[in-house]
Design a protein around this motif. Structure first.
Motif, PDB file in Angstrom:
ATOM      1  N   UNK A 158     112.413  37.457  69.729  1.00 19.79           N
ATOM      2  CA  UNK A 158     111.915  38.827  69.646  1.00 19.79           C
ATOM      3  C   UNK A 158     112.537  39.492  68.422  1.00 19.79           C
ATOM      4  N   UNK A 159     111.700  40.073  67.580  1.00 21.06           N
ATOM      5  CA  UNK A 159     112.150  40.840  66.419  1.00 21.06           C
ATOM      6  C   UNK A 159     111.825  42.307  66.659  1.00 21.06           C
ATOM      7  N   UNK A 160     112.849  43.149  66.603  1.00 18.97           N
ATOM      8  CA  UNK A 160     112.690  44.598  66.761  1.00 18.97           C
ATOM      9  C   UNK A 160     113.138  45.260  65.467  1.00 18.97           C
ATOM     10  N   UNK A 161     112.208  45.794  64.710  1.00 15.71           N
ATOM     11  CA  UNK A 161     112.571  46.359  63.423  1.00 15.71           C
ATOM     12  C   UNK A 161     111.628  47.512  63.076  1.00 15.71           C
ATOM     13  N   UNK A 162     111.870  48.126  61.945  1.00 16.81           N
ATOM     14  CA  UNK A 162     111.077  49.283  61.538  1.00 16.81           C
ATOM     15  C   UNK A 162     111.800  49.998  60.419  1.00 16.81           C
ATOM     16  N   UNK A 163     112.111  51.283  60.641  1.00 17.88           N
ATOM     17  CA  UNK A 163     112.862  52.069  59.662  1.00 17.88           C
ATOM     18  C   UNK A 163     114.092  52.664  60.327  1.00 17.88           C
ATOM     19  N   UNK A 164     115.114  52.902  59.535  1.00 14.15           N
ATOM     20  CA  UNK A 164     116.337  53.516  60.040  1.00 14.15           C
ATOM     21  C   UNK A 164     117.053  54.163  58.861  1.00 14.15           C
ATOM     22  N   UNK A 165     118.135  54.873  59.144  1.00 13.53           N
ATOM     23  CA  UNK A 165     118.955  55.474  58.088  1.00 13.53           C
ATOM     24  C   UNK A 165     120.205  56.064  58.718  1.00 13.53           C
ATOM     25  N   UNK A 166     121.311  56.017  57.979  1.00 11.16           N
ATOM     26  CA  UNK A 166     122.556  56.656  58.401  1.00 11.16           C
ATOM     27  C   UNK A 166     122.715  57.966  57.641  1.00 11.16           C
ATOM     28  N   UNK A 167     123.151  59.009  58.347  1.00 11.62           N
ATOM     29  CA  UNK A 167     123.358  60.320  57.727  1.00 11.62           C
ATOM     30  C   UNK A 167     124.799  60.777  57.929  1.00 11.62           C
ATOM     31  N   UNK A 176     126.746  56.566  66.939  1.00 12.33           N
ATOM     32  CA  UNK A 176     125.364  56.082  67.017  1.00 12.33           C
ATOM     33  C   UNK A 176     124.361  57.204  66.776  1.00 12.33           C
ATOM     34  N   UNK A 177     124.729  58.428  67.116  1.00  9.74           N
ATOM     35  CA  UNK A 177     123.814  59.553  66.931  1.00  9.74           C
ATOM     36  C   UNK A 177     123.651  59.946  65.466  1.00  9.74           C
ATOM     37  N   UNK A 178     124.455  59.366  64.591  1.00  5.64           N
ATOM     38  CA  UNK A 178     124.337  59.657  63.165  1.00  5.64           C
ATOM     39  C   UNK A 178     123.263  58.801  62.491  1.00  5.64           C
ATOM     40  N   UNK A 179     122.570  57.983  63.310  1.00  3.83           N
ATOM     41  CA  UNK A 179     121.543  57.087  62.774  1.00  3.83           C
ATOM     42  C   UNK A 179     120.164  57.518  63.273  1.00  3.83           C
ATOM     43  N   UNK A 180     119.196  57.392  62.401  1.00  5.52           N
ATOM     44  CA  UNK A 180     117.857  57.887  62.710  1.00  5.52           C
ATOM     45  C   UNK A 180     117.216  57.167  63.892  1.00  5.52           C
ATOM     46  N   UNK A 181     117.284  55.830  63.920  1.00  7.65           N
ATOM     47  CA  UNK A 181     116.586  55.083  64.970  1.00  7.65           C
ATOM     48  C   UNK A 181     117.430  54.004  65.644  1.00  7.65           C
ATOM     49  N   UNK A 182     118.693  53.848  65.263  1.00  6.91           N
ATOM     50  CA  UNK A 182     119.513  52.762  65.816  1.00  6.91           C
ATOM     51  C   UNK A 182     119.590  52.805  67.338  1.00  6.91           C
ATOM     52  N   UNK A 183     119.679  54.006  67.899  1.00  7.16           N
ATOM     53  CA  UNK A 183     119.827  54.105  69.365  1.00  7.16           C
ATOM     54  C   UNK A 183     118.597  53.543  70.078  1.00  7.16           C
ATOM     55  N   UNK A 184     117.430  53.654  69.472  1.00  5.85           N
ATOM     56  CA  UNK A 184     116.212  53.113  70.102  1.00  5.85           C
ATOM     57  C   UNK A 184     116.230  51.585  70.058  1.00  5.85           C
ATOM     58  N   UNK A 185     116.678  51.019  68.923  1.00  7.71           N
ATOM     59  CA  UNK A 185     116.807  49.564  68.841  1.00  7.71           C
ATOM     60  C   UNK A 185     117.818  49.064  69.869  1.00  7.71           C
ATOM     61  N   UNK A 186     118.943  49.783  69.997  1.00 12.05           N
ATOM     62  CA  UNK A 186     119.992  49.404  70.945  1.00 12.05           C
ATOM     63  C   UNK A 186     119.456  49.425  72.378  1.00 12.05           C
ATOM     64  N   UNK A 187     118.750  50.488  72.743  1.00  8.88           N
ATOM     65  CA  UNK A 187     118.205  50.601  74.096  1.00  8.88           C
ATOM     66  C   UNK A 187     117.190  49.494  74.373  1.00  8.88           C
ATOM     67  N   UNK A 188     116.379  49.186  73.383  1.00  5.60           N
ATOM     68  CA  UNK A 188     115.372  48.140  73.564  1.00  5.60           C
ATOM     69  C   UNK A 188     116.040  46.779  73.759  1.00  5.60           C
ATOM     70  N   UNK A 189     117.065  46.484  72.965  1.00  4.58           N
ATOM     71  CA  UNK A 189     117.795  45.219  73.120  1.00  4.58           C
ATOM     72  C   UNK A 189     118.434  45.146  74.495  1.00  4.58           C
ATOM     73  N   UNK A 190     119.066  46.236  74.918  1.00  9.16           N
ATOM     74  CA  UNK A 190     119.731  46.258  76.222  1.00  9.16           C
ATOM     75  C   UNK A 190     118.733  46.032  77.357  1.00  9.16           C
ATOM     76  N   UNK A 191     117.558  46.615  77.240  1.00  8.81           N
ATOM     77  CA  UNK A 191     116.525  46.429  78.266  1.00  8.81           C
ATOM     78  C   UNK A 191     116.087  44.970  78.356  1.00  8.81           C
ATOM     79  N   UNK A 192     115.952  44.315  77.218  1.00 14.50           N
ATOM     80  CA  UNK A 192     115.570  42.898  77.219  1.00 14.50           C
ATOM     81  C   UNK A 192     116.665  42.059  77.866  1.00 14.50           C
ATOM     82  N   UNK A 193     117.915  42.312  77.501  1.00 11.45           N
ATOM     83  CA  UNK A 193     119.018  41.500  78.003  1.00 11.45           C
ATOM     84  C   UNK A 193     119.244  41.671  79.514  1.00 11.45           C
TER      85      UNK A 193
END
Length: 292
Positions: A158-167, A176-193
């Motif tokens: 499974x590949x989960x990708x798109x756009x992201x950015x650190x601010x 983790x909240x300093x990143x545009x989309x990292x938390x969504x990738x993290x939640x998706x990975x956790x759900x799969x696992x």
């Protein structure tokens, strides 16, 4: 005048990255990387439109990088193929005639937050001889919808990708909240696992430009971006998935062997020890032709 779809660079960043304008909101513009998986906001007066000549110069450089990575991967693929053929032949050393083998590559589910990048990745999978189910989803939709797709496709990768950015404005690199989309990738990975805990039965790549690498690995990704919080190229996730797909399940994957063929390298990508997912069978026959 800046409009949707224009190609631009940012003056404040010394015109380092080529962006395409996604949308305008008053004096601010939402930008998407043209060749890298970076999303950004910028004031409209910080932007400079890119001319046709400059675009072609930048595109030519990117094309050279992509071609070089492709050649590296094809070289590695030939070495892996020679190893498989040698091992298959040695197993039938006493056979009266040559025994041909067939191979069963893993199923790949590629979920992407950018439809244009998804199309580009699908084309590269096809060039590399891999079958993939591609799905466009906005990053924030991934946690809720990923399991339905996993259950439908039954992938091994499974590949989960798109756009992201650190601010920096939003917090430190650890936040983790300093990143545009990292938390969504993290939640998706956790759900799969939660449903597929075995790292060698379902291999996950997750992340985009500047993503929170450590959180993605802790959540259960085998490979992720971005250890040094750098930008990654649009097709880098494909090379990671392809290396796993073409390595025998009998072999462990050297992490450096995975990332050295990518455009971003070890600053952009990393991972944990993982087995390959390719299965070899023999003897070859017409009945199994569609499997190889």
């Amino acid at each position: 005048m800046i409009t949707n779809g224009d190609l631009v660079t940012r003056k404040s960043y010394q015109h380092d990255v080529l962006f395409r304008v996604k949308s305008l909101d008053g004096s601010y513009v939402k930008l998407m990387g043209e060749d890298i998986r970076l999303e950004a906001d910028a004031p409209i007066d910080d932007l400079r439109q890119v001319t046709g000549t400059e675009y072609h110069q930048r595109k030519s450089q990117i094309d050279k990088q992509e071609a070089y990575s492709y050649r590296l991967f094809r070289q590695d693929y030939r070495l892996l193929k020679e190893k498989r053929e040698s091992e298959a032949g040695s197993g039938y050393a006493n056979a009266k005639e040559e025994v041909n083998y067939f191979q069963i590559p893993p199923r790949i589910l590629h979920i992407d937050g950018d439809p244009l990048f998804l199309k580009k990745c699908i084309q590269l999978y096809e060039q590399l001889g891999l079958q993939v189910h591609g799905q466009y989803l906005h990053e924030r939709e991934m946690p809720d919808q990923v399991m339905a797709l996993v259950e439908k496709v039954q992938p091994e990768i499974v590949v989960l990708t798109g756009h992201d950015a650190y601010s920096k404005i939003k917090g430190s690199m650890r936040d983790l909240e300093a990143y545009r989309h990292s938390r969504y990738f993290v939640e998706a990975v956790r759900n799969i696992r939660q449903h597929h805990p075995h790292f060698d039965q379902l291999v996950i790549f997750a992340g985009a430009c500047q993503s929170h690498f450590e959180s993605l690995i802790r959540a259960g990704a085998n490979f992720a971006s971005s250890p040094a919080r750098v930008n990654i190229h649009a097709v880098d996730p494909v090379y990671v998935a392809a290396r796993v797909a073409y390595t025998s399940f009998m072999d462990h994957i050297n992490i450096w062997d995975v990332i050295r063929n990518t455009i971003s390298g070890q600053e952009g990508l990393g991972g944990v020890e993982t087995r390959g997912l390719l299965r070899i069978g023999m003897p070859y026959s017409k009945e199994v032709e569609d499997l190889s």
